[in-house]
Design a protein around this motif. Sequence first.
Motif, PDB file in Angstrom:
ATOM      1  N   VAL A  32       0.910  -1.104  -0.005  1.00 15.45           N
ATOM      2  CA  VAL A  32       0.216  -0.012   0.149  1.00 15.45           C
ATOM      3  C   VAL A  32       0.876   1.297   0.017  1.00 15.45           C
ATOM      4  O   VAL A  32       0.588   2.229  -0.723  1.00 15.45           O
ATOM      5  CB  VAL A  32      -0.977   0.017   1.269  1.00 15.45           C
ATOM      6  CG1 VAL A  32      -1.815   1.366   1.234  1.00 15.45           C
ATOM      7  CG2 VAL A  32      -1.751  -1.142   1.190  1.00 15.45           C
ATOM      8  N   LEU A  47      -6.292   5.637   6.686  1.00 16.19           N
ATOM      9  CA  LEU A  47      -7.238   5.350   7.852  1.00 16.19           C
ATOM     10  C   LEU A  47      -8.176   4.526   7.599  1.00 16.19           C
ATOM     11  O   LEU A  47      -8.595   4.265   6.440  1.00 16.19           O
ATOM     12  CB  LEU A  47      -7.914   6.768   8.108  1.00 16.19           C
ATOM     13  CG  LEU A  47      -7.367   7.670   8.787  1.00 16.19           C
ATOM     14  CD1 LEU A  47      -8.299   9.182   9.016  1.00 16.19           C
ATOM     15  CD2 LEU A  47      -6.764   7.689  10.288  1.00 16.19           C
ATOM     16  N   ARG A  51      -9.800   4.131   3.265  1.00 13.80           N
ATOM     17  CA  ARG A  51     -10.936   3.822   2.888  1.00 13.80           C
ATOM     18  C   ARG A  51     -11.836   4.973   2.107  1.00 13.80           C
ATOM     19  O   ARG A  51     -11.877   6.296   2.600  1.00 13.80           O
ATOM     20  CB  ARG A  51     -11.814   3.467   3.958  1.00 13.80           C
ATOM     21  CG  ARG A  51     -11.514   1.866   4.600  1.00 13.80           C
ATOM     22  CD  ARG A  51     -11.996   0.927   3.718  1.00 13.80           C
ATOM     23  NE  ARG A  51     -11.717  -0.558   4.040  1.00 13.80           N
ATOM     24  CZ  ARG A  51     -10.763  -1.231   3.447  1.00 13.80           C
ATOM     25  NH1 ARG A  51      -9.809  -0.707   2.743  1.00 13.80           N
ATOM     26  NH2 ARG A  51     -10.649  -2.527   4.052  1.00 13.80           N
ATOM     27  N   VAL A  78      -9.034   4.123  -3.324  1.00 11.36           N
ATOM     28  CA  VAL A  78     -10.419   3.778  -2.651  1.00 11.36           C
ATOM     29  C   VAL A  78     -11.381   5.122  -2.888  1.00 11.36           C
ATOM     30  O   VAL A  78     -11.016   6.135  -2.743  1.00 11.36           O
ATOM     31  CB  VAL A  78     -10.194   3.082  -1.341  1.00 11.36           C
ATOM     32  CG1 VAL A  78      -9.374   2.059  -1.165  1.00 11.36           C
ATOM     33  CG2 VAL A  78      -9.290   4.445  -0.214  1.00 11.36           C
TER      34      VAL A  78
END
Length: 314
Positions: free
Chosen positions: A107, A205, A234, A259
């Motif tokens: 990530v 987060l 998210r 996302v």
Amino acid sequence: MTTASKPAVLAITRNSDAHLAWMREHFDITVAVEPDFRQRTIEQHGARFRCVLTNGSEGLHADEITALPNLTLVCVQGTGYEKVDVAAARQRGITVTNGASSNAITVSDHAFALMFSLVRGIPMLDAFARQGGWRSQLQPLPIVSGRRLGLCGMGAIGQCIARRAAAFDMPVGYFSRNPKPDVPATHFSSVMALAAWAEVLIVALPGGMATHHLIGGDALRALGSKGYVINVGRGSVVDTVALVACLHASEIAGAGLDVYEGEPAFPAAFENCPNLLVTPHVGGWSQEALDNSVRMFIDNALRHFSGRPLTGVL
Ligand SMILES: NC(=O)C1=CN([C@@H]2O[C@H](COP(=O)(O)OP(=O)(O)OC[C@H]3O[C@@H](n4cnc5c(N)ncnc54)[C@H](O)[C@@H]3O)[C@@H](O)[C@H]2O)C=CC1
Ligand SMILES: O=C(O)C(=O)COP(=O)(O)O
């Protein structure tokens, strides 16, 4: 061990044949990914399963937990688990684990890929060069090195990103629930203060009510017209309507999203939105991360079924 003597696991995540074969060395795995088949399998064979393997996107609902009377373990493949009803599981004494840190390196790499692509304008330059464009027609492009980096979230991913940022001489500030004294970065007590300081804001987060729309119009305007926002956490953390409005009004310089709200559907508001770069939730999608998540599941489930302590218990 014969199949009959292996603990029965309901897998509602998609895994490669190689990963399934690895799991099947130890467990009797039933794969039920499609929603209808998942529902039927739980309704008709719920009593068989002692463990569920799920992930952040698929989750596990309270009514499914109720329909699995012999469930003692839920393993989340990957990091996020906001769609798993952890409270309902705990109430039944069911252990829930996640693959903490399994994909943090991947990530972080992806967050940097988005940041560099966005700041240097790589997608635009690619299209420009293909049309015969040349640099003399362009203004000088911004650089990443030395920019102030604001991290929303200083967990496994945030810390990986902060380590990489040091190599690019980026001062790092962060907002998280608690200051992390061991991390060489400045803690900010609010998202607004962090956004006003930062030139690039990276969101790492978890989802859920506590972080819903934490990054709204005010925070984006505080980031300012030369600021960039990247979301690898998210989709629900960033207010889509506010973000799109800020991009259209050039109130921020650009956004890179792995996302987004409503995924996997591509938000209609993103069509023709300027300075927006989107990837389809692949931030943690690498062979290395998937291998880690499968290894963690197998290790934890083996520990669970032999009465040994687990890792990543939620
Ligand atoms: N794009 C992708 O493919 C991936 C996305 N993720 C998302 O990234 C999130 C973070 O991952 P990790 O860093 O590994 O998790 P982590 O649990 O190690 O860190 C979470 C961080 O968020 C902070 N935090 C949590 N709730 C907060 C709140 N209400 N207000 C302020 N700070 C809060 C914590 O203090 C911590 O610093 C995951 O929960 C998941 O949703 C994770 C992996 C892959
Ligand atoms: O590990 C995570 O949290 C991720 O976002 C990876 O995607 P998933 O949760 O498996 O849909």
